[in-house]
Motif scaffolding. Structure first.
Motif, short mmCIF file in Angstrom:
data_model
loop_
_atom_site.label_atom_id
_atom_site.label_comp_id
_atom_site.label_asym_id
_atom_site.label_seq_id
_atom_site.Cartn_x
_atom_site.Cartn_y
_atom_site.Cartn_z
N GLU A 175 -95.74 43.15 2.58
CA GLU A 175 -95.27 44.24 1.71
C GLU A 175 -94.33 45.18 2.47
O GLU A 175 -94.50 45.44 3.66
CB GLU A 175 -96.50 45.02 1.22
CG GLU A 175 -96.17 46.15 0.27
CD GLU A 175 -97.42 46.95 -0.11
OE1 GLU A 175 -97.27 47.96 -0.79
OE2 GLU A 175 -98.52 46.53 0.30
N GLU A 176 -93.30 45.68 1.77
CA GLU A 176 -92.41 46.71 2.32
C GLU A 176 -92.94 48.08 1.91
O GLU A 176 -93.37 48.27 0.78
CB GLU A 176 -90.99 46.53 1.78
CG GLU A 176 -89.97 47.46 2.40
CD GLU A 176 -88.58 47.25 1.84
OE1 GLU A 176 -88.27 47.85 0.78
OE2 GLU A 176 -87.78 46.49 2.44
N PHE A 177 -92.92 49.04 2.82
CA PHE A 177 -93.49 50.36 2.56
C PHE A 177 -92.38 51.42 2.50
O PHE A 177 -91.33 51.27 3.11
CB PHE A 177 -94.49 50.74 3.66
CG PHE A 177 -95.62 49.77 3.83
CD1 PHE A 177 -96.75 49.85 3.04
CD2 PHE A 177 -95.54 48.75 4.78
CE1 PHE A 177 -97.79 48.95 3.19
CE2 PHE A 177 -96.56 47.84 4.94
CZ PHE A 177 -97.70 47.95 4.14
N GLU A 178 -92.69 52.48 1.78
CA GLU A 178 -91.79 53.64 1.76
C GLU A 178 -92.39 54.74 2.64
O GLU A 178 -93.55 55.11 2.46
CB GLU A 178 -91.57 54.17 0.34
CG GLU A 178 -90.65 53.30 -0.49
CD GLU A 178 -90.22 54.00 -1.77
OE1 GLU A 178 -90.72 55.11 -2.05
OE2 GLU A 178 -89.36 53.44 -2.49
N LEU A 179 -91.59 55.24 3.56
CA LEU A 179 -92.02 56.30 4.47
C LEU A 179 -91.18 57.55 4.22
O LEU A 179 -90.09 57.48 3.64
CB LEU A 179 -91.87 55.88 5.93
CG LEU A 179 -92.42 54.51 6.34
CD1 LEU A 179 -92.18 54.28 7.82
CD2 LEU A 179 -93.90 54.42 6.01
N TYR A 180 -91.66 58.68 4.73
CA TYR A 180 -90.93 59.94 4.60
C TYR A 180 -90.97 60.68 5.94
O TYR A 180 -92.00 60.69 6.61
CB TYR A 180 -91.54 60.82 3.50
CG TYR A 180 -91.56 60.14 2.16
CD1 TYR A 180 -90.46 60.21 1.31
CD2 TYR A 180 -92.66 59.39 1.75
CE1 TYR A 180 -90.47 59.56 0.09
CE2 TYR A 180 -92.68 58.73 0.53
CZ TYR A 180 -91.56 58.83 -0.30
OH TYR A 180 -91.57 58.17 -1.51
N PRO A 181 -89.85 61.28 6.34
CA PRO A 181 -89.86 62.03 7.60
C PRO A 181 -90.71 63.29 7.50
O PRO A 181 -90.63 64.03 6.52
CB PRO A 181 -88.38 62.37 7.82
CG PRO A 181 -87.76 62.30 6.46
CD PRO A 181 -88.54 61.28 5.69
N VAL A 182 -91.54 63.53 8.49
CA VAL A 182 -92.36 64.73 8.56
C VAL A 182 -91.78 65.71 9.57
O VAL A 182 -91.53 66.87 9.28
CB VAL A 182 -93.82 64.39 8.95
CG1 VAL A 182 -94.65 65.66 9.07
CG2 VAL A 182 -94.44 63.44 7.94
N GLU A 183 -91.52 65.19 10.77
CA GLU A 183 -90.90 66.01 11.82
C GLU A 183 -90.03 65.10 12.68
O GLU A 183 -90.49 64.09 13.20
CB GLU A 183 -91.97 66.68 12.69
CG GLU A 183 -91.39 67.54 13.80
CD GLU A 183 -92.45 68.10 14.73
OE1 GLU A 183 -92.09 68.81 15.69
OE2 GLU A 183 -93.66 67.80 14.51
N ILE A 184 -88.76 65.46 12.79
CA ILE A 184 -87.83 64.68 13.61
C ILE A 184 -87.20 65.60 14.63
O ILE A 184 -86.58 66.60 14.28
CB ILE A 184 -86.71 64.03 12.74
CG1 ILE A 184 -87.31 63.26 11.55
CG2 ILE A 184 -85.84 63.14 13.59
CD1 ILE A 184 -88.14 62.07 11.92
N THR A 185 -87.36 65.28 15.91
CA THR A 185 -86.72 66.05 16.97
C THR A 185 -85.88 65.09 17.80
O THR A 185 -85.77 63.89 17.49
CB THR A 185 -87.75 66.74 17.87
OG1 THR A 185 -88.43 65.74 18.66
CG2 THR A 185 -88.79 67.50 17.05
#
Length: 660
Positions: A73-83
Motif C-alpha cells: 500500500e502507498e501511504f499519505e504523509l504530512y510534514p510536522v516539523e522540517i528543519t
C-alpha cells in the motif's frame, strides 16, 4: 519606456514560472529517508517519525506520498516539523519503534505558486514605484546608481582588506551593488559589517538568502559585527524571521517566534491586570448602585475606592476603552511587531510566501547567495528596496536550477543576476563587465580559507588568476584565517588501472549510473581516513554529480556503519565545508572492455550545460578545508573531457601532486 522594459521582463518571469509549475506537477520531487524513530509524543490515531534529513523543501509539501519496504500500500504523509537537519513526518499507522527506510514523493509547487502571485502584483497599475526599483537591479547604470562621496565613513573591525572596505563604502553610496565573493574571501563576515553600517545609519534592512543555514550564518555575522563596533544595543531591533538551521543561543534571542511568545506573555499579564481593575470597578459599582436603590448611605471608603479605580480607568479612556484594550491584548498583532524590527533576516522563499511581509518596504535589501537565486525571486526582493539593493554571491559557483523541459523557460530560470546584467557566456565576459562597471561592482580578490595548492588551480581556471592567497597573519580575523599545510591537499586517484565500468539501473527515473569499482574504492578510502588518519566522521563529506548515486552510497554506508557521513550532490554542499571532501566523478566507459562506449553527461560538459559546468566544479572542489580526494577514471576523462574544464582541472591537480 523603461517601465515597458520592466513589465516585459516580469511577463517573461511569469511565463517561465508557469512552465516550472507544470513541470513540477508532472515530475514530483523524490527523496529516500533512513532510520526513522517514532516519537513518544503524538496526537491520538497518528504517529510521528523523525528522520535525519537536509531536504528543506519538504516543509512546503502539502501531501507526501510514501512507499515502505514490505508494504504494498502507498501511504499519505504530512510534514510536522522540517528543519535543516531533520524531518518529522505524520504517519497514519504505527510501523514500530523504527522505520529503516521510506521513499517519498511530493509536488513541490507551493512556493512557485506564491511567487507567481507576487509577480502578478508587480504588473498592477499601482505598482509603478516597485517596478522602478527593479530597474536598478536588472538594468544598472553607473552614472545614475552610484554617488561618489568622499565624506562616506564606515565602521568595521580594522581587519577588512581593500576590496572588502571598498564594498562597505559602495553599499552606502550606491542604489545597487554587486559583490563578487569567491570561496574563502571573507564574504560573510564583511556582509555582517555592511548590514551593521546600514543599521547604525538608521536604515531598515531586509537580509535574505536561499537557505536557512545561509540566513543564520549571515545574521550571526551581523550580530558579531554590531558587537565589534560597540553597537550591541541595536540587537533588540533585529529579528530572525522563519526557521533556524543552526543551534545558537544568540540567534534564539532574536528569533521572531520567541519575540511573539514573550510579547504574548506580557500582553496576557497586562490584560489580566486591566481585567482585574475593570472587574473590581464594576463589582464596586454594583454594590454602590444596590445601596442607592435601597436608599442606604454609601460608605465614604467605598466612595473613595471607586473614585480611585475610576481615575485609573480614565487614564485608559474609560470602561469601554479598557474593554477594547483587553480584547486587543488577547492576541499579538504579528504584522505590527514585524514592522517594528529594523533588521528582518529570512529566506527568499519565506519572503515570497509570508503574508506578514506582503507590502512591507525596506531602505536596504541585502541578498546573500544571490548567484543561486532565480531572477523571479530577485524581482520580488528588489521591489521592496527603497534606497539600496546589494547582490552578494559568486557567479562562478552554483547557478539557480530549474526542472522544466521548456528551453526558453529553463534558460531564464537558470540565469543568475550576474550573468543577466553582464550578458556573459563565459568567465571572460564576467570580468570584462566587472572592469567596465567598477562603481557598481566589487570583486573580493584575496582568499583566506583554501590551502594554496588548491587555491592556485581554482584561481587559474575560474578567476583569470585574479584570486590571490593571503599571507599568514596570526592577527587576522579568525573567520578568515587560512589553514596551514605543507602537504598537497588535493589527491586525484586515477581508477583506470582497476578496470572501472559504468552500468545503469533500469528504474525509469532518468539517468541512474552505477560504478561498482568506484563504490568499493570509496569505502576503502573512508575506512582509511577514519581508522588510520583519525578524521572525525562528521568532518567527511562525499559529493557525487547524480542524485541516484547519493541514495546508492547512503545505503552502502548504512550497511557499513558509516551512515553519519554526509553524502550529497554538489548543490547540497553549496555554502558548506568539511575537513575532507571526497568527490567521485562516477563516470567511466559503459559496456564490455573492448566495446566500451564513452559519452559525456550534462554536469561535466559545457557544450550541454554552458557556464553551469565550471560553477559546479568550482563548488565541488572548494568545499574542503584540509584535503580534497577525487576519484576519476582518467582514461575516460581524457577521452571525453580532455579539452574541457573537468579535464583541465584534474590534469592540473595531477601535475601539482607530481611536482611536490
Amino acid at each position: 519606456m523603461s517601465d515597458k522594459r520592466i513589465k516585459k521582463l516580469i511577463k517573461r518571469a511569469l511565463e517561465a514560472i508557469n512552465a516550472e509549475i507544470e513541470a513540477v506537477q508532472e515530475k514530483p520531487a523524490r527523496d529516500v529517508l533512513f532510520k526513522g524513530v517514532r516519537s513518544e509524543h503524538h496526537p491520538p490515531g497518528v504517529f510521528h517519525y523523525e528522520f535525519e534529513s537536509k531536504n528543506t523543501s519538504l516543509r512546503f509539501a502539502e501531501v507526501i506520498r510514501a512507499e515502505i519496504e514490505g508494504y504494498d500500500e502507498e501511504f499519505e504523509l504530512y510534514p510536522v516539523e522540517i528543519t535543516d537537519e531533520k524531518a518529522v513526518l505524520h504517519f497514519p499507522h504505527n510501523f514500530g519503534d523504527t522505520l529503516p527506510k521510506v521513499s517519498l514523493e511530493w509536488e513541490n509547487d507551493f512556493v512557485l505558486r506564491k511567487l507567481r502571485m507576487e509577480l502578478d502584483k508587480l504588473l498592477d497599475k499601482h505598482s509603478r514605484d516597485e517596478r522602478q526599483r527593479l530597474e536598478r537591479l536588472f538594468f544598472p547604470d553607473s552614472e545614475h546608481h552610484h554617488t561618489d562621496d568622499d565624506k562616506t565613513r564606515v565602521l568595521d573591525d580594522s581587519r577588512r582588506n581593500e576590496s572588502q572596505h571598498e564594498s562597505l563604502l559602495k553599499a552606502l553610496q550606491n542604489e545597487v551593488l554587486y559583490v563578487w565573493g569567491p570561496p574563502g574571501t571573507g564574504k560573510t563576515s564583511t556582509l555582517g559589517f555592511m548590514i551593521a553600517n546600514y543599521l547604525v545609519k538608521g536604515k531598515r534592512v531586509l537580509f535574505a538568502a536561499n537557505t536557512n543555514r545561509a540566513v543564520d550564518v549571515g545574521l550571526l555575522s551581523t550580530l558579531q559585527a554590531l558587537m565589534s563596533v560597540e553597537k550591541e544595543h541595536l540587537e533588540e531591533k533585529v529579528t530572525r524571521f522563519g526557521e533556524m538551521a543552526l543551534e545558537s543561543d544568540h540567534l534564539e534571542q532574536v528569533l521572531f517566534d520567541r519575540h511573539l511568545e514573550e510579547k504574548s506573555k506580557k500582553q496576557e499579564q497586562k490584560a489580566a491586570e486591566l481585567s482585574n481593575l475593570l472587574g473590581k470597578y464594576q463589582k464596586l459599582q454594583k454594590e454602590i448602585d444596590n445601596l442607592m436603590e435601597h436608599g442606604e448611605t454609601v460608605p465614604e471608603e467605598l466612595d473613595e475606592e471607586i473614585a480611585r479605580l475610576g481615575e485609573r480607568l480614565d487614564k485608559y479612556g474609560g470602561e469601554a476603552a479598557v474593554e477594547e484594550k483587553i480584547d486587543r491584548l488577547v492576541t499579538v498583532n504579528e504584522r505590527v511587531e514585524l514592522e517594528k524590527k529594523q533588521l528582518v533576516a529570512s529566506t527568499l522563499a519565506k519572503v515570497c510566501t509570508s503574508e506578514l511581509l506582503d507590502g512591507q518596504e525596506f531602505d536596504a535589501v541585502v541578498i546573500d547567495e544571490a548567484s543561486m537565486a532565480n531572477l523571479p525571486y530577485l524581482m520580488v526582493l528588489a521591489a521592496k528596496a527603497k534606497s539600496h539593493i546589494v547582490a552578494v554571491g559568486d557567479p562562478m559557483q552554483l547557478p539557480p536550477i530549474a526542472v522544466t523541459d521548456n528551453k526558453k523557460a529553463r534558460d531564464f530560470l537558470e540565469e543568475d543576476i550576474f550573468t543577466f546584467v553582464s550578458d556573459a557566456d563565459q568567465t571572460e565576459d564576467l570580468f570584462a563587465w566587472h572592469d567596465k562597471n567598477r562603481p557598481l561592482t566589487t570583486f573580493y580578490d584575496t582568499q583566506y580559507r583554501l590551502n594554496e595548492d588548491l587555491a592556485e588551480v581554482l584561481s587559474t581556471v575560474f578567476y583569470e588568476g585574479r584570486l590571490k592567497t593571503a599571507e599568514m597573519d596570526q592577527d587576522a580575523d579568525p573567520m578568515l584565517r587560512q589553514q596551514e599545510s605543507s602537504n598537497p591537499t588535493v589527491n586525484v586517484i586515477d581508477t583506470r588501472k582497476y578496470g572501472p565500468e559504468l552500468t545503469q539501473k533500469d528504474e525509469g527515473r532518468g539517468f541512474s549510473p552505477v560504478n561498482e569499482v568506484h563504490s568499493a574504492m570509496l569505502i576503502r578510502i573512508l575506512k582509511r581516513l577514519v581508522l588510520k588518519n583519525n578524521v572525525p566522521i562528521e568532518e567527511i563529506g562525499i559529493i557525487v554529480p547524480f542524485r541516484s548515486t547519493v541514495y546508492d552510497i547512503r545505503r552502502e554506508l548504512y550497511q557499513q556503519g558509516y551512515d553519519a557521513i554526509e553524502v550529497g550532490t554538489i548543490h547540497t554542499f553549496q555554502g558548506r565545508e568539511k575537513d575532507v571532501i571526497i568527490f567521485d566523478t562516477v563516470m567511466s566507459g559503459e559496456g564490455r572492455y573492448r566495446h566500451r562506449r564513452h559519452y559525456s553527461v550534462r554536469p561535466f560538459d559545457e557544450e550541454k550545460n554552458g557556464l553551469a559546468v565550471p560553477r559546479l566544479l568550482n563548488v565541488a572542489f572548494s568545499r574542503s578545508k584540509e584535503r580534497l580526494v577525487i576519484l576519476a577514471d582518467m582514461d575516460h576523462i581524457n577521452k571525453v573531457y580532455g579539452d574541457k574544464f573537468l579535464g583541465q582541472l584534474l590534469r592540473k591537480f595531477q601535475k601539482n601532486e607530481r611536482e611536490r
